[in-house]
Motif scaffolding. Structure first.
Motif, PDB file in Angstrom:
ATOM      1  N   ASP A   1       9.811   9.248  -5.178  1.00 27.71           N
ATOM      2  CA  ASP A   1       9.791   7.886  -5.739  1.00 27.71           C
ATOM      3  C   ASP A   1       8.728   7.766  -6.831  1.00 27.71           C
TER       4      ASP A   1
ATOM      5  N   ALA B   1       9.145   6.739 -10.807  1.00 25.98           N
ATOM      6  CA  ALA B   1       8.336   5.712 -11.467  1.00 25.98           C
ATOM      7  C   ALA B   1       7.702   6.264 -12.738  1.00 25.98           C
TER       8      ALA B   1
ATOM      9  N   PRO C   1       0.453  -1.965 -14.460  1.00 26.58           N
ATOM     10  CA  PRO C   1       0.828  -1.052 -13.359  1.00 26.58           C
ATOM     11  C   PRO C   1      -0.008  -1.225 -12.100  1.00 26.58           C
TER      12      PRO C   1
ATOM     13  N   TYR D   1       7.642  -1.589  -5.829  1.00 27.11           N
ATOM     14  CA  TYR D   1       8.023  -0.340  -6.500  1.00 27.11           C
ATOM     15  C   TYR D   1       8.770  -0.624  -7.795  1.00 27.11           C
ATOM     16  N   TYR D   2       9.678  -1.587  -7.772  1.00 23.52           N
ATOM     17  CA  TYR D   2      10.485  -1.873  -8.965  1.00 23.52           C
ATOM     18  C   TYR D   2       9.643  -2.485 -10.085  1.00 23.52           C
TER      19      TYR D   2
ATOM     20  N   LEU E   1       6.553  -1.821 -10.506  1.00 24.48           N
ATOM     21  CA  LEU E   1       5.772  -0.687 -11.001  1.00 24.48           C
ATOM     22  C   LEU E   1       6.564   0.074 -12.060  1.00 24.48           C
ATOM     23  N   CYS E   2       7.841   0.294 -11.808  1.00 23.87           N
ATOM     24  CA  CYS E   2       8.693   1.004 -12.775  1.00 23.87           C
ATOM     25  C   CYS E   2       8.756   0.246 -14.099  1.00 23.87           C
TER      26      CYS E   2
END
Length: 382
Positions: A47, A51, A93, A99-100, A102-103
């Motif tokens: 993951d 990212a 960041p 998580y999304y 962060l991307c």
């Protein structure tokens, strides 16, 4: 060292060199908190690799339009615009709640990083042409100097105790210094040239060098992104030494680049690349020992080995006959960044499927590939 003294003695050269420093401070401060972000968001290595791919995607999204932005604004103004943009994007960041997000944050950080990288290398190329003075390698040394400052700052992690606060303080300081220096390059514009249509023949001499750029910058990106995790998980280093590998790498990278122009003039470009590959390979052997102290020494040797390769590539790319300097730099940046940003992604997937140690064996193979490439270059010269 002549180019280093030139930078330190004249703000016309120090101002763009500090932009190089700034880019690595922003990126490096994010990088040392990668293990923290991984734990906070409860994501695995694969993951995390995805990212980081979004960071790569941001860089490559801006590449096709970077030269147009630079030519429209002027290289000096475009550099300052990218500095402002990076100052903002560096904050997000470490604020990402998921998580999304962060991307998404890494995508925009990558885009701003890519624009600044092309703009600042084009800026140095144009100043070199105008003043008939070379300081590209030393400017890249100042990029590595940013890594040293980040590495030293990593010892304050337990004291600060807040990743976003660390980044915020860093960004305010770095932006303020850049603001005070921008007047020394803000009005610089690219010299007009007689353009030629793009052809494979025009760029053919750069292709082998592009391979070297891909591999060397891929290794550099891997060490920046994964050295902390390697020391933490493989060598079981104590917390205060987690950033030591990146610090050691950055110190020797800086020293190598400050001496790079002089060494290259003595032994030639092909030999310095080959010698660098051998030193980097020895460094990986130390890293793979599994011992914390030896691994840190290994990262130092990695930095020394890879230090002198990339600056010469950017200078060549910015001086291709019939090609605008921003386009030539973008070409070199494309091959280099492909390695710099996709290398850590591949490393992440390899680490998740096999192990982090296996990934570093792959990097050892990359050093061997660079060495093999120098034999090809030597054969072409004969």
């Amino acid at each position: 060292m002549k180019s280093l003294f030139l930078i330190l003695s004249n703000p016309r050269y120090f101002a763009p060199a500090f932009v190089f420093t700034s880019l690595n401070i922003w990126f490096g401060t994010w990088a040392i908190y990668i293990p923290t972000v991984k734990e906070k968001l409860a994501i695995d290595k694969a993951d995390l690799g995805i990212a980081i791919f979004f960071l790569s995607l941001g860089v490559f999204t801006v590449f096709p339009i970077a030269s147009k932005i630079i030519n429209r604004l002027g290289v000096g103004k475009a550099t300052w615009f990218a500095v402002v943009l990076n100052s903002a994007m560096a904050l997000f960041p470490l604020l990402a709640p998921s998580y999304y997000s962060l991307c998404v944050a890494l995508f925009f950080l990558g885009a701003s990083n890519g624009l600044l990288d092309i703009a600042m290398n084009t800026l140095v190329t144009e100043i070199e042409k105008e003043d008939k003075k070379n300081f590209m390698s030393a400017a890249h040394g100042f990029f590595s100097l940013g890594g040293i400052l980040v590495g030293l700052g990593s010892f304050l992690i337990p004291l600060i105790g807040n990743p976003f606060l660390h980044m915020l303080i860093t960004t305010i300081i770095v932006f303020s210094i850049n603001f005070s220096l921008k007047k020394h390059y803000y009005q610089v514009k690219a010299a007009p040239i007689e353009k030629e249509p793009f052809s494979f023949k025009l760029f053919k001499p750069l292709l082998i060098l592009g391979i070297i750029g891909f591999v060397s910058m891929g290794s550099e990106g891997a060490i920046i992104d994964w050295s902390g995790l390697y020391l933490k998980e493989i060598t079981l280093a104590p917390e205060f030494l987690i950033g030591a590998g990146f610090l050691a790498f950055s110190i020797t990278m800086t020293l190598g680049r400050f001496f790079g122009d002089w060494i290259s003039g003595k032994i030639g470009s092909v030999k310095i690349v080959g010698a660098g590959a051998v030193i980097a390979a020895i460094g990986y052997a130390f890293v793979l020992s599994g011992n914390t102290v030896l691994a840190i020494i290994g990262f130092a040797l990695n930095g020394l080995g890879f230090s002198v390769m990339v600056p010469e590539l950017f200078r060549i790319g910015g001086n291709v006959k019939g090609v605008e300097s921003s386009q030539g730099v973008a070409f070199i940046a494309g091959t280099g960044y492909l390695g710099f940003l996709l290398g850590p992604v591949i490393l992440g997937f390899t680490a998740e499927k096999f192990s982090l140690v296996t990934s570093f064996y792959g990097l050892l193979g990359c050093a061997a590939l660079v060495l093999a490439t120098t034999f090809i270059l030597n054969a072409k010269k004969k």
